[in-house]
Design a protein around this motif. Structure first.
Motif, PDB file in Angstrom:
ATOM      1  N   GLY A 240      56.068 -11.572  23.454  1.00  0.00           N
ATOM      2  CA  GLY A 240      56.514 -10.197  23.261  1.00  0.00           C
ATOM      3  C   GLY A 240      56.839  -9.863  21.816  1.00  0.00           C
ATOM      4  N   LEU A 241      56.338 -10.668  20.891  1.00  0.00           N
ATOM      5  CA  LEU A 241      56.607 -10.401  19.472  1.00  0.00           C
ATOM      6  C   LEU A 241      55.528  -9.504  18.871  1.00  0.00           C
ATOM      7  N   VAL A 242      54.421  -9.367  19.595  1.00  0.00           N
ATOM      8  CA  VAL A 242      53.379  -8.415  19.225  1.00  0.00           C
ATOM      9  C   VAL A 242      53.138  -7.591  20.481  1.00  0.00           C
ATOM     10  N   GLY A 243      53.010  -6.292  20.331  1.00  0.00           N
ATOM     11  CA  GLY A 243      52.752  -5.459  21.502  1.00  0.00           C
ATOM     12  C   GLY A 243      53.841  -4.410  21.694  1.00  0.00           C
ATOM     13  N   GLU A 244      54.179  -4.176  22.952  1.00  0.00           N
ATOM     14  CA  GLU A 244      55.126  -3.102  23.277  1.00  0.00           C
ATOM     15  C   GLU A 244      56.579  -3.535  23.047  1.00  0.00           C
ATOM     16  N   ARG A 245      57.355  -2.632  22.506  1.00  0.00           N
ATOM     17  CA  ARG A 245      58.813  -2.793  22.415  1.00  0.00           C
ATOM     18  C   ARG A 245      59.230  -4.195  21.994  1.00  0.00           C
ATOM     19  N   ILE A 246      58.925  -4.499  20.752  1.00  0.00           N
ATOM     20  CA  ILE A 246      59.188  -5.835  20.224  1.00  0.00           C
ATOM     21  C   ILE A 246      60.695  -6.099  20.124  1.00  0.00           C
ATOM     22  N   PHE A 247      61.122  -7.247  20.602  1.00  0.00           N
ATOM     23  CA  PHE A 247      62.554  -7.617  20.641  1.00  0.00           C
ATOM     24  C   PHE A 247      63.379  -6.556  21.369  1.00  0.00           C
ATOM     25  N   GLY A 248      62.745  -5.889  22.339  1.00  0.00           N
ATOM     26  CA  GLY A 248      63.474  -4.879  23.095  1.00  0.00           C
ATOM     27  C   GLY A 248      63.773  -3.605  22.311  1.00  0.00           C
ATOM     28  N   SER A 249      63.181  -3.455  21.125  1.00  0.00           N
ATOM     29  CA  SER A 249      63.452  -2.251  20.324  1.00  0.00           C
ATOM     30  C   SER A 249      62.446  -1.157  20.681  1.00  0.00           C
ATOM     31  N   ASP A 250      62.468  -0.057  19.931  1.00  0.00           N
ATOM     32  CA  ASP A 250      61.497   1.018  20.150  1.00  0.00           C
ATOM     33  C   ASP A 250      60.193   0.751  19.412  1.00  0.00           C
ATOM     34  N   PHE A 251      60.158  -0.324  18.641  1.00  0.00           N
ATOM     35  CA  PHE A 251      59.000  -0.586  17.786  1.00  0.00           C
ATOM     36  C   PHE A 251      57.903  -1.328  18.552  1.00  0.00           C
ATOM     37  N   SER A 252      56.701  -0.733  18.556  1.00  0.00           N
ATOM     38  CA  SER A 252      55.550  -1.375  19.193  1.00  0.00           C
ATOM     39  C   SER A 252      54.410  -1.466  18.197  1.00  0.00           C
ATOM     40  N   MET A 253      53.767  -2.596  18.168  1.00  0.00           N
ATOM     41  CA  MET A 253      52.632  -2.738  17.247  1.00  0.00           C
ATOM     42  C   MET A 253      51.668  -3.793  17.780  1.00  0.00           C
TER      43      MET A 253
ATOM     44  N   MET C   1      55.521 -13.312  30.762  1.00  0.00           N
ATOM     45  CA  MET C   1      56.954 -13.636  30.554  1.00  0.00           C
ATOM     46  C   MET C   1      57.669 -12.473  29.885  1.00  0.00           C
ATOM     47  N   ALA C   2      58.974 -12.487  30.041  1.00  0.00           N
ATOM     48  CA  ALA C   2      59.772 -11.388  29.469  1.00  0.00           C
ATOM     49  C   ALA C   2      59.782 -11.478  27.947  1.00  0.00           C
ATOM     50  N   ALA C   3      59.962 -10.337  27.321  1.00  0.00           N
ATOM     51  CA  ALA C   3      59.986 -10.312  25.865  1.00  0.00           C
ATOM     52  C   ALA C   3      61.168 -11.115  25.349  1.00  0.00           C
ATOM     53  N   LEU C   4      60.941 -11.731  24.236  1.00  0.00           N
ATOM     54  CA  LEU C   4      61.949 -12.569  23.613  1.00  0.00           C
ATOM     55  C   LEU C   4      63.099 -11.729  23.058  1.00  0.00           C
ATOM     56  N   THR C   5      64.275 -12.281  23.089  1.00  0.00           N
ATOM     57  CA  THR C   5      65.380 -11.642  22.380  1.00  0.00           C
ATOM     58  C   THR C   5      65.733 -12.514  21.194  1.00  0.00           C
ATOM     59  N   ALA C   6      66.580 -11.986  20.315  1.00  0.00           N
ATOM     60  CA  ALA C   6      66.947 -12.739  19.116  1.00  0.00           C
ATOM     61  C   ALA C   6      67.602 -14.064  19.489  1.00  0.00           C
ATOM     62  N   ASP C   7      68.360 -14.076  20.608  1.00  0.00           N
ATOM     63  CA  ASP C   7      69.042 -15.315  20.998  1.00  0.00           C
ATOM     64  C   ASP C   7      68.054 -16.399  21.415  1.00  0.00           C
ATOM     65  N   ASP C   8      66.943 -15.949  22.021  1.00  0.00           N
ATOM     66  CA  ASP C   8      65.948 -16.932  22.458  1.00  0.00           C
ATOM     67  C   ASP C   8      65.417 -17.746  21.286  1.00  0.00           C
ATOM     68  N   LEU C   9      65.351 -17.113  20.107  1.00  0.00           N
ATOM     69  CA  LEU C   9      64.827 -17.811  18.933  1.00  0.00           C
ATOM     70  C   LEU C   9      65.629 -19.070  18.667  1.00  0.00           C
TER      71      LEU C   9
END
Lengths: 579, 277, 119, 156
Positions: A240-253, C1-9
């Motif tokens: 989920g570091l590339v694509g929709e809502r990265i790190f749960g933010s509003d930023f998608s790329m 899988m669910a998107a990573l959070t900062a803590d997962d790092l």
């Protein structure tokens, strides 16, 4: 029980047996002192120090001794190896000339494992950037003083803020990985060794400028780099570091790879954009700049691989940390591919402001052959040569420009006395002629005419007026070409003319090539005293210009000789002379 | 409105005006070669370069929009020297057969060489020697005379949307031709003639059959008739120095009859017939 | 899988850092592979298995010393961490037998590099 | 054009159809599949993608990576990067021309070897170098060339 390790290397130029001899004497001495089971002696292949006689490195104390003589062995055993005390007069402080910032992870982490990257502080900068907001990110990058590493040296922060401030909801981020300078491969190495760092840099840049799509434009000739970047994108996507809502933010790329197809001019921004759009890679006039009207007419930011690889560590450590490295107007480090006639050819990374001498001699170890150093070429086909008397120049964007060269993407080619400057100029110009897109007249015809003039010089068919013609065309190309390729294509000619005009005049006036490279100007003769009458030369001669037999020896008929040099290369006894 | 100066003369022009257009408004002539008023600038030749105060680069006047406060210099010895060198380079890649060329005296390159007072050749000639394409009944393509201005390509691809001509190859060996090794007759070419009428040199030129026509007219066994396209009635006037738009129908018919044609038809006659139906 | 959070790092990082065991790294970028790194990697893999040595074998990118490729970095507990240069298949097997299993450093192959890492 | 070739081309087109600016990527995939860009495939692309044939050939002939002739079984690429040039790659190239009796950009009569010079293989540490298909041979001298050629000739 082994307690210490001693690495041994004889660094005297040309020494072949010094290391072995010293090792044997040292081994005997240890046996005598009954330390043979505690001290481990190892002959090293390279110890990173050059021209300092016999060098020893003692581990784990990390003591280095240089210019060690055989009679020092006793002292070393007694003082250092037995008691751990250093011997002042032998101590050598090896300087760490290199500072690895972009290459920090290259060769250290598994490029195919995102977890390994994360374990080395990976993606923390992205997380921090998303929290800080685009304005803070741009402010940090601007304050860091980072400039484009692709050649132009344009301030990265300024480029980002220009793209950010252009209105529009659709913007693009492009990573320029169309590395094309002959003899430079920094970008390839970074993409192969640490692809996630570039991806993280891309994402931070995309976030800062407001892009939702990013493209890697990679040379098709780099299959391994393409494979690793694709793998890295897929892994980042899965996390989920590339694509929709990265790190749960509003930023998608999203990120996608596009391939170059063997056109050097596509390193130029407008040509690169045309190529991604699926067209011929011909440059267009600027303005409009890509930051205003780029890919598919949308605001676009293009950064080089190395530039982007710098971004995560700047965000992680802060702009103040970064701007402490380097010189007044050139911050940070630069990766160089040091190749050519240098002993240790390879990739190095040094702080801006390191002198060329340190790079060539201390890191590079001087010329491979031990022959006299002649010049170093920087900046590839858009750059120029720098002769020995200017080697103490600290390397940065402005200094190199003053010397008639450029930083370029970071190729650094070392040349020794066997290299002819007319030949070098010809080599680079040929490259530019092959790579010219053919759109604008000064570059298309000017380059061709210059190449022809250089050919004539190297064949001894030129006059001094031809030097003036060269300068005239060079100026027209610099001033009237549409893009950077044409504007800088004459640089290798101008800089060799600037520092080695004598060599050009020697070719023209005396029809002589001082480096014996331009075969058309050489005469080949067989030295009878060295000739073993084997007849190999006669068989190798394509023109049958060598006559004789195994009894009487051989001679070259100069009238029929076409100066190809085959006999010179074939003779095993050095009996063919060229003058 | 943008205010700038050209050679010290103040100019007031609308935003987006190029330096070249602005210069023309104040009667400053910047030489051009690849530029054509009908077409977007291709920025190919590099003849129209000018200096802008504060920059050591030279900019192409044809495609650079003038900016507020720009202080532009169009002529000084350095600019003229660079322009001249570029022109010499272009001439070194162009044959010297002006006398036999269809574009003799109406050639933009020839005019430019005259304007610059070119009297001798500075550089050796390199002519590509690609064969002519005379496969159609309409034009002859002579790649040797091409100066790579890109006008024909722009017309054929973007304006006419025919895509018969294309830029092939790269660098010094790049050339314009139909794709995939086709001759023009095999290409999508519709013989509209726009490429030829926009070509600055003799690289694309109408097939000339004047001699054949004279021969037929003199052959007593032939009954010669002529048919003219509607636009010719007006367009031909310009070639004889009449003001544009002059109706030449009567003069044209008279001349054709005097040349020896037994009958003159006008294509518009067919249109009239269609209307009567 | 669910998107990573900062803590997962941090969690991933600590999981990787736990493995502080012995390892061997082979430089596998274009220059290394061209110089024969793939054959060296295969030889190391095979010899490690034969000797039953519990050492992690890893691939990595380019250390920059292209003229000295293939490069193999060896980190075995209780031994200095060293880089071997111009390694061929025979040398690779010697590394496993001599260095990894025998506690001896190989003669004439070690390369030492002076560089500093920026944090 | 045979059915299999058509099917391959169709798959490539479908893979890239939704992407903007896909022409060069499609050409890459076509070359990967066929070894070069066959003229009838180029025409098929033009028809299917509604791109003028002229545009396709403009692109094909601009980028040196794309080949219009079928390559040999083995592609020998001699590196002409600066480092290799300085260390003697021109003489490697000359030797190959002599041995194979072809010029750059040509394939031997038996279709075995295609000879080209390339920009930079990116192994400057191994200069002078050449690659046969994907395998790089480095630190060569002129006399090594014949061995390399005969080694591949034997394998074939």
């Amino acid at each position: 029980m082994i307690t210490k390790t001693v690495l041994i290397k004889d660094t005297t130029p040309g020494s072949t047996s010094g290391t072995k001899e010293f090792f044997d004497v040292f081994t005997a001495a240890l046996r005598e002192s009954k330390l043979a089971d505690e001290i481990r002696l190892v002959r090293a292949a390279d110890i990173g120090v050059y021209n300092h006689g016999i060098v020893l490195k003692i581990l784990p104390d990390n003591i280095t001794y240089a210019n060690v003589q055989h009679h020092d062995i006793k002292r070393i055993i007694g003082v250092t190896l037995k008691h751990g005390n250093p011997i002042k007069d032998l101590l050598y402080q090896p300087r760490a000339y290199q500072l690895r910032l972009v290459l920090k992870n290259c060769g250290r982490i598994d490029p195919e494992s995102i977890d390994d990257y994360i374990a080395h502080d990976g993606y923390r900068a992205l997380s921090a950037a998303l929290q800080a907001g685009p304005d803070t990110v741009i402010r940090e990058i601007t304050a860091s003083g980072l400039r484009g590493r692709g050649g132009g040296g344009f301030p990265t922060g300024l480029k980002w803020s220009m793209t950010r401030s252009t209105p529009g909801n659709e913007k693009y981020m492009i990573c320029n990985a169309d590395e094309g300078d002959p003899g430079a491969y920094m970008d390839r190495s970074v993409l192969e060794g640490d692809p996630h760092a570039v991806i993280e840099g891309m994402l931070i840049a995309g976030f800062a400028i407001g892009a939702s799509q990013g493209y890697f434009y990679i040379r098709a000739e780099y299959p391994l780099a393409i494979e690793r970047v694709q793998k890295a994108i897929d892994q980042a996507h899965a996390y989920g570091l590339v694509g929709e809502r990265i790190f749960g933010s509003d930023f998608s790329m999203d990120l996608e790879i596009r391939l170059g197809a063997g056109a050097f001019v596509c390193g130029e921004e407008t040509a690169l954009i045309a190529s991604i759009e699926g067209k011929r890679g011909t440059p267009s006039p600027r303005p409009p700049y890509p930051s205003v009207k780029g890919l598919w007419g949308k605001p676009t930011c293009i950064n080089n691989v190395e530039t982007l690889a710098n971004v995560p560590s700047i965000i992680r450590n802060g702009s103040a940390w970064f701007s402490r490295i380097g010189t007044e107007n050139s911050k940070g480090t630069k990766v160089f591919a040091v190749t050519g006639k240098v002993r240790n050819s390879g990739l190095i990374e040094v702080p801006m402001g390191t002198t060329l001498r340190d790079i060539v001699f201390e890191i590079g170890g001087g010329t491979a052959s031990g022959k006299r150093f002649k010049a170093v070429q920087t900046g590839g086909p858009s750059g120029g040569v720098i002769p020995e008397h200017l080697l103490d120049t600290p390397v940065d964007y402005d200094n190199l420009q003053k010397l008639g060269s450029i930083m370029g993407s970071g190729g650094m080619i070392v040349m020794d006395e066997d290299d002819c400057m007319v030949d070098i100029a010809k080599f680079y110009l040929k490259f530019c002629v092959d790579e010219s897109c053919g759109k604008c007249a000064p570059c298309r015809i000017g380059g061709y005419q210059m190449l022809n003039l250089l050919e004539n010089i190297s064949r001894g068919n030129a006059t001094l007026e031809d030097l003036e013609r060269l300068r005239l065309i060079a100026k027209a190309m610099q001033k009237a070409s549409l893009c950077g390729l044409g504007q800088t294509a004459a640089n290798p000619v101008l800089s060799t003319l600037r520092y080695f005009e004598d060599e050009y005049r020697e070719h023209i006036l005396n029809r002589r090539c001082p480096s014996k490279k331009c075969t058309a100007l050489l005469q080949f003769i067989i030295d009878r005293s060295r000739c073993k009458k084997c007849g190999l030369c006669a068989r190798s001669c394509p023109e049958k210009a060598i006559t004789g037999d195994k009894e009487h020896g051989y001679t070259i008929d100069t009238a029929r000789c076409i100066n190809c040099g085959m006999c010179f290369e074939t003779c095993k006894f050095g009996a063919v002379e060229r003058n | 409105m943008i205010i700038a100066t050209i050679n010290g003369i103040p100019v007031h022009v609308a935003e987006g005006t190029t330096i070249l257009e602005a210069a023309r408004q104040v009667q400053v002539k910047i030489p051009t070669l690849c530029h054509h008023p009908d077409l977007p600038p291709t920025a190919a030749c590099g003849i129209c370069i000018v200096k802008v105060q504060g920059s050591n680069k030279m900019l192409r006047a044809c495609c650079t929009p003038i900016e507020e406060g720009m202080n532009i210099l169009t002529h000084d010895p350095e600019i003229v020297e660079v322009r001249r060198t570029v022109l010499e380079l272009i001439l070194s890649n162009h044959p010297n057969d002006c006398l036999k060329c269809g574009r003799n005296q109406s050639c933009e390159l020839q005019n430019l060489a005259a304007a610059f007072g070119i009297r001798e050749e500075l550089f050796p000639k390199f002519i590509s020697g690609i064969p002519k394409d005379d496969s159609t009944n309409a034009f002859v393509i002579d790649p040797d005379k091409c100066i790579h201005c890109g006008r024909c390509i722009e017309i054929c691809q973007e304006l006419q949307q025919v895509w018969a001509l294309s830029f092939l190859g790269r660098g010094f060996s790049s050339r314009f031709a139909p794709a995939a090794g086709m001759r023009l007759v095999e290409s999508p070419c519709v013989e509209c003639g726009q490429c030829s009428s926009h070509c600055p040199t003799g690289a694309i030129f109408e097939l000339d059959e004047t001699v054949k026509v004279w021969q037929k007219l003199q052959d007593p066994d032939n009954y010669c008739v002529v048919q003219i396209a509607p636009s010719v009635r007006v367009a031909i006037g310009e070639a004889f120095g009449m003001p544009p738009g002059t109706n030449m129908t009567g003069k044209l018919y008279t001349v054709l009859r005097r040349l020896g044609f037994k009958a003159v038809f006008d294509t518009s006659f067919a249109a009239d017939v269609t209307v009567m139906e | 899988m669910a998107a990573l959070t900062a803590d997962d790092l941090a969690a991933i990082a600590s999981r990787i850092h736990d493995q502080n065991a012995s390892w061997i790294r082979v430089g596998m970028s274009t220059c290394g592979i061209a110089a024969g790194a793939e054959r060296v990697y295969a030889a190391l893999e095979d010899e490690l298995q034969r000797q039953g040595a519990g050492v992690q074998l890893k691939k990595c990118g380019c250390l920059g010393m292209c003229a000295a490729e293939p490069l193999v970095e060896v980190n075995i507990a209780g031994m200095p961490r060293v880089i071997y240069c111009r390694v061929d298949e025979a040398c690779a097997r010697d590394i496993v037998r001599g260095h990894v299993c025998g506690g001896k450093l190989l003669q004439d192959y070690i390369i030492d590099m002076q560089s500093e890492d920026a944090s | 054009m045979d059915q299999a070739a058509l099917e391959t081309a169709r798959t490539i087109i479908e893979k890239w159809r939704p992407k903007k600016g896909n022409l060069i990527m499609i050409l890459h995939d076509v070359q990967d599949a066929f070894g070069y860009i066959p003229p009838d495939i180029a025409r098929y692309l033009a028809r299917t993608l509604h791109i003028p044939l002229a545009r396709i050939y403009e692109v094909l002939t601009f980028y040196h990576y794309f080949k219009l002739q079928p390559p040999g079984k083995y592609k020998i690429s001699v590196c002409m990067g600066t480092a290799c040039y300085l260390k003697g790659s021109p003489s490697l190239l000359q030797e190959l021309k002599n041995i194979l009796n072809v010029e750059e950009g040509q394939t031997t009569k038996d279709g075995m070897f295609y000879l080209e010079s390339v920009r930079c293989l990116g192994c400057c540490g191994l200069s002078p170098a050449l690659a046969v298909n994907e395998t790089v041979h480095g630190t060569l001298t002129k006399s090594d060339v014949i061995d390399i050629v005969s080694q591949y000739a034997k394998e074939a």
